[in-house]
Write a protein that holds these residues in place. Structure first.
Motif, PDB file in Angstrom:
ATOM      1  N   UNK A   6      -1.173   0.526  -8.903  1.00 24.37           N
ATOM      2  CA  UNK A   6      -2.504  -0.029  -9.156  1.00 24.37           C
ATOM      3  C   UNK A   6      -2.467  -1.407  -9.821  1.00 24.37           C
ATOM      4  N   UNK A   7      -1.380  -1.734 -10.491  1.00 25.34           N
ATOM      5  CA  UNK A   7      -1.352  -2.971 -11.268  1.00 25.34           C
ATOM      6  C   UNK A   7      -0.460  -4.050 -10.648  1.00 25.34           C
ATOM      7  N   UNK A   8      -0.264  -3.981  -9.349  1.00 26.10           N
ATOM      8  CA  UNK A   8       0.570  -4.985  -8.677  1.00 26.10           C
ATOM      9  C   UNK A   8      -0.113  -6.346  -8.687  1.00 26.10           C
ATOM     10  N   UNK A   9       0.673  -7.360  -8.975  1.00 27.22           N
ATOM     11  CA  UNK A   9       0.190  -8.732  -8.937  1.00 27.22           C
ATOM     12  C   UNK A   9       0.685  -9.393  -7.646  1.00 27.22           C
ATOM     13  N   UNK A  10       0.106 -10.548  -7.369  1.00 26.43           N
ATOM     14  CA  UNK A  10       0.492 -11.278  -6.163  1.00 26.43           C
ATOM     15  C   UNK A  10       1.989 -11.588  -6.172  1.00 26.43           C
ATOM     16  N   UNK A  11       2.526 -11.925  -7.366  1.00 23.22           N
ATOM     17  CA  UNK A  11       3.951 -12.273  -7.449  1.00 23.22           C
ATOM     18  C   UNK A  11       4.851 -11.094  -7.062  1.00 23.22           C
ATOM     19  N   UNK A  12       4.318  -9.856  -7.170  1.00 27.46           N
ATOM     20  CA  UNK A  12       5.126  -8.676  -6.867  1.00 27.46           C
ATOM     21  C   UNK A  12       5.270  -8.434  -5.363  1.00 27.46           C
ATOM     22  N   UNK A  13       4.358  -8.954  -4.569  1.00 25.04           N
ATOM     23  CA  UNK A  13       4.391  -8.666  -3.129  1.00 25.04           C
ATOM     24  C   UNK A  13       4.637  -9.907  -2.270  1.00 25.04           C
ATOM     25  N   UNK A  14       4.562 -11.101  -2.857  1.00 26.48           N
ATOM     26  CA  UNK A  14       4.671 -12.326  -2.066  1.00 26.48           C
ATOM     27  C   UNK A  14       6.104 -12.542  -1.559  1.00 26.48           C
ATOM     28  N   UNK A  15       6.225 -13.369  -0.537  1.00 26.62           N
ATOM     29  CA  UNK A  15       7.530 -13.845  -0.087  1.00 26.62           C
ATOM     30  C   UNK A  15       7.842 -15.097  -0.904  1.00 26.62           C
TER      31      UNK A  15
ATOM     32  N   UNK B  31       0.825  -1.214   0.000  1.00 28.53           N
ATOM     33  CA  UNK B  31       0.000   0.000   0.000  1.00 28.53           C
ATOM     34  C   UNK B  31       0.855   1.258   0.000  1.00 28.53           C
ATOM     35  N   UNK B  32       2.103   1.148   0.467  1.00 27.85           N
ATOM     36  CA  UNK B  32       2.992   2.314   0.510  1.00 27.85           C
ATOM     37  C   UNK B  32       3.415   2.758  -0.886  1.00 27.85           C
ATOM     38  N   UNK B  33       3.383   1.833  -1.854  1.00 31.92           N
ATOM     39  CA  UNK B  33       3.868   2.144  -3.197  1.00 31.92           C
ATOM     40  C   UNK B  33       2.779   2.707  -4.107  1.00 31.92           C
TER      41      UNK B  33
END
Length: 554
Positions: A494-503, A489-491
Motif C-alpha cells: 500500500x505504501x509503494x512510491x514511484x521510486x520503488x517501481x520506476x525503471x 499490483x502483484x505485491x
C-alpha cells in the motif's frame, strides 16, 4: 471444438501454406535454371565456330539492347531487381509485386545469363518468389497480418532452392520480417525453405555451387587474414564508386541511353572474347581455380576482366543479381592475394583465401556480413572454415562502414518503416531541431505515491511518464510505464512510491541530439516516447516518436 479449430489454424499457418510456397519456390528455381540452360544451349548451338566466345562481340551488344528495350517497355529499373529492393517492398509496402514485371525480369535474366552476360541469379529469383507467393495469397485470400510472413517465405524458398542454401535463406527471411525471430515466424520460414531445397535437390542433386577441396585454415595463415581483408575491401569500394558513377551517367543521358547501352555491350563483348572465363555466373571457373587448373597470373587477369565487365553490365542497366559476380570476384581476388602471401610463406594455401575472399567481397557489396558468410559456407559445404569466413565478412563490413553507425542499423529502421537511404538524401536536415517533436509531459516525483502515477496513466494518453527527484530538482532519474504499475499490483504493497517501481537511469536523448542520434535510438528502442534532457541531465520533455515518423513520411 475451439481447440480443434485452433490446431487446424496452426496446421495451416505452420505447415500447409509454407509447404505450398516451398513447392512453388522449388519449381520456380528449377524453371529458372532450365531457362538459363535453354538459352545457353541455343546460343552455343547457333554458333558457327567451335568456341562460342567468338560471338561475344556480336551477341552481347544485341542482348544489352534487348534488355534496355524490355526495361523501357515494362518500366523496370535495374535497381528494382535486387534482394534489398525486394526486402524493402515487403517491409514497407507489404507486397505489391507485379506479375508481368516479375516474369519479364525472369525471362530477360535467363536470356542474359544464357548469352554469357556476367550477372547473377539471386535478385530476379527473389523477385519471382515474392510474385508467386503474393499470387497464391490472393487466391487463398489470406489476411494482411500474415502477408509479410508468407511473402518472405516465398522469397526465402526461391533463394534456398536456387543456391541449395536453406539456412542462409532462413536468415535472410528473418532479416526481412520485422527484424524479429520467434517461432510463429521462424517455423513457416524453415518449412518453406526446406521444402524448396528438397525439390531443388530432387531435380539437381545435393549440389555445391562449385567443387571445393577439403581446406584447413592454419595458424600460419592467421597473420595474413587482416592484410587479405584490407586488399579485398578495395573491390567492393571501387565497385560502388563506379556503380554510382554509371548510375548518374545513365540518368544524365537517359534520353539517349540506348546508344550508350549498345556501345557498352560491344566493350563487354570484346572483354569476354579475350577472357571467356569471365562470362556468365562463373561457378565452373571457380572450381577450376580451386583445383589448380588456372595459372596465378591468368587468374588475376580474369579477375580484372570480370570486374570491368560486371561494372559495365550493371552500369548499362542490365538485369541480374550481384551475389554471383561478388563471389567470383572475391574468389579470384582472394586467390591472387593468396599467391602473394605464398611468396612470403610457402605453407599458405591460396584456395583458402579464395573462399575467404568470396565471403569478404560478398559482404562488402551486399552489406550483409552474416548472410554472406552463411551463403559461402553452404554453397561450398566448407563448414571447417566458418571462423575465418565470419571474421573476414565482419572485418570487411567494418572497414567499408563509411556511413557511420546508422549503416549497421538500416535493417532495424527499415522494419519500422524508415528507409534511411532515401530519408538522408531527400529530407532537408540542416534546420532540423529536436524541440519541434517535444511533448511537455509533466513529470512524476520520486516520493509520489504510485496511485498518482496509476491515475495519470489511466486518464492521459501517454504510455510512459518521466520521473524527477522533486519539484525543486528536475534531474531525470527514472521512467514509469503501465507495465511497472501492473507488476507493482502483484505485491499488494500500500505504501509503494514511484521510486520503488520506476525503471531507474533510463536512456535519454540530449537536447542537442543529431538526426543520426535519433535514428539510432529508434532502431534500438521499442517505445513511442523518449526522455530528453539538457547538458546537466535535467528533464526537458518527451520526444514523440510517432510525430517524428509522421515528419519522415511527408
Amino acid at each position: 471444438m475451439n481447440s480443434l479449430r485452433k490446431y487446424k489454424n496452426q496446421l495451416i499457418h505452420f505447415f500447409v501454406i509454407p509447404t505450398i510456397i516451398g513447392l512453388l519456390g522449388g519449381v520456380s528455381a528449377i524453371v529458372f535454371r532450365k531457362a538459363i540452360s535453354f538459352f545457353h544451349n541455343l546460343f552455343t548451338t547457333v554458333s558457327p565456330f567451335q568456341q562460342y566466345h567468338y560471338l561475344f562481340p556480336i551477341i552481347i551488344p544485341v542482348v544489352f539492347l534487348i534488355t534496355y528495350k524490355i526495361s523501357k517497355l515494362f518500366v523496370i529499373s535495374p535497381e528494382d531487381v535486387t534482394i534489398d529492393e525486394v526486402a524493402k517492398r515487403i517491409s514497407l509496402k507489404k507486397g505489391g509485386f507485379d506479375l508481368k514485371k516479375g516474369l519479364a525480369v525472369l525471362g530477360t535474366t535467363s536470356f542474359n545469363i544464357g548469352a554469357g552476360v556476367p550477372v547473377g541469379r539471386e535478385g530476379p529469383i527473389a523477385k519471382l518468389g515474392g510474385v508467386t507467393s503474393e499470387l497464391l495469397m490472393k487466391i487463398i485470400k489470406t489476411d494482411r497480418l500474415h502477408l509479410p510472413i508468407y511473402l518472405t517465405c516465398g522469397v526465402s524458398s526461391a533463394i534456398s532452392a536456387t543456391f541449395n542454401a536453406p539456412i542462409a535463406a532462413i536468415l535472410f527471411g528473418t532479416e526481412i520480417v520485422l527484424g524479429k525471430i520467434n517461432s510463429y515466424i521462424l517455423i513457416p520460414l524453415v518449412v518453406s525453405s526446406s521444402i524448396a531445397a528438397i525439390v531443388s535437390q530432387e531435380a539437381f542433386g545435393d549440389f555445391a555451387a562449385f567443387t571445393v577441396p577439403h581446406l584447413n585454415f592454419s595458424n600460419a595463415e592467421i597473420i595474413f587474414l587482416p592484410i587479405a581483408v584490407l586488399l579485398l575491401s578495395l573491390i567492393p569500394l571501387f565497385f560502388w564508386i563506379f556503380f554510382d558513377f554509371f548510375s548518374h551517367l545513365r540518368y544524365a543521358f537517359r534520353h539517349h541511353w540506348g546508344k550508350f547501352v549498345f556501345i557498352y555491350g560491344i566493350v563487354v563483348g570484346i572483354v569476354l572474347f579475350f577472357f571467356p572465363e569471365a562470362a556468365g555466373v562463373g561457378y565452373e571457373q571457380i572450381t577450376k581455380l580451386l583445383s589448380g587448373q588456372i595459372p596465378p597470373f591468368l587468374s588475376f587477369q580474369i579477375f580484372l576482366a570480370k570486374f570491368f565487365a560486371v561494372i559495365l553490365a550493371f552500369g548499362a542497366g542490365i538485369f541480374g543479381g550481384l551475389m554471383s559476380p561478388s563471389i567470383f570476384l572475391g574468389a579470384f581476388g582472394g586467390f591472387s592475394a593468396g599467391e602473394l602471401f605464398k611468396l612470403i610463406d610457402p605453407s599458405v594455401n591460396p584456395a583458402v583465401f579464395a573462399l575467404i575472399g568470396s565471403a569478404s567481397v560478398l559482404s562488402g557489396i551486399s552489406r550483409a556480413p552474416f548472410r554472406s558468410s552463411l551463403i559461402i559456407i553452404e554453397l561450398t559445404h566448407s563448414y571447417q572454415l566458418v571462423v575465418p569466413i565470419l571474421l573476414a565478412s565482419i572485418m570487411t563490413k567494418y572497414l567499408l562502414n563509411v556511413e557511420g553507425e546508422i549503416s549497421f542499423l538500416k535493417r532495424a529502421l527499415l522494419n519500422k518503416g524508415i528507409d534511411v537511404e532515401n530519408i538522408l538524401t531527400i529530407k532537408k536536415l540542416k534546420d532540423f531541431n529536436i524541440s519541434q517533436f517535444l511533448k511537455l509531459i509533466h513529470p512524476l516525483y520520486e516520493n509520489t505515491h504510485i496511485s498518482v502515477a496509476q491515475e495519470r496513466l489511466l486518464k492521459e494518453k501517454w504510455r510512459y511518464l518521466p520521473v524527477v527527484k522533486s519539484p525543486h530538482d528536475n534531474h531525470l532519474i527514472g521512467i514509469v510505464s503501465l507495465r511497472d504499475i501492473r507488476i507493482s499490483a502483484l505485491f499488494e504493497a500500500k505504501n509503494l512510491k514511484v521510486r520503488d517501481i520506476m525503471t531507474p537511469d533510463p536512456f535519454a536523448l540530449p537536447l542537442n541530439a543529431s538526426f543520426e542520434d535519433i535514428l539510432k535510438a529508434l532502431a534500438l528502442l521499442e517505445t513511442n516516447l523518449i526522455p530528453v534532457v539538457d547538458e546537466k541531465g535535467n528533464y526537458v520533455g518527451m520526444f514523440d516518436v510517432d510525430e517524428f515518423l509522421r515528419f519522415l513520411s511527408f
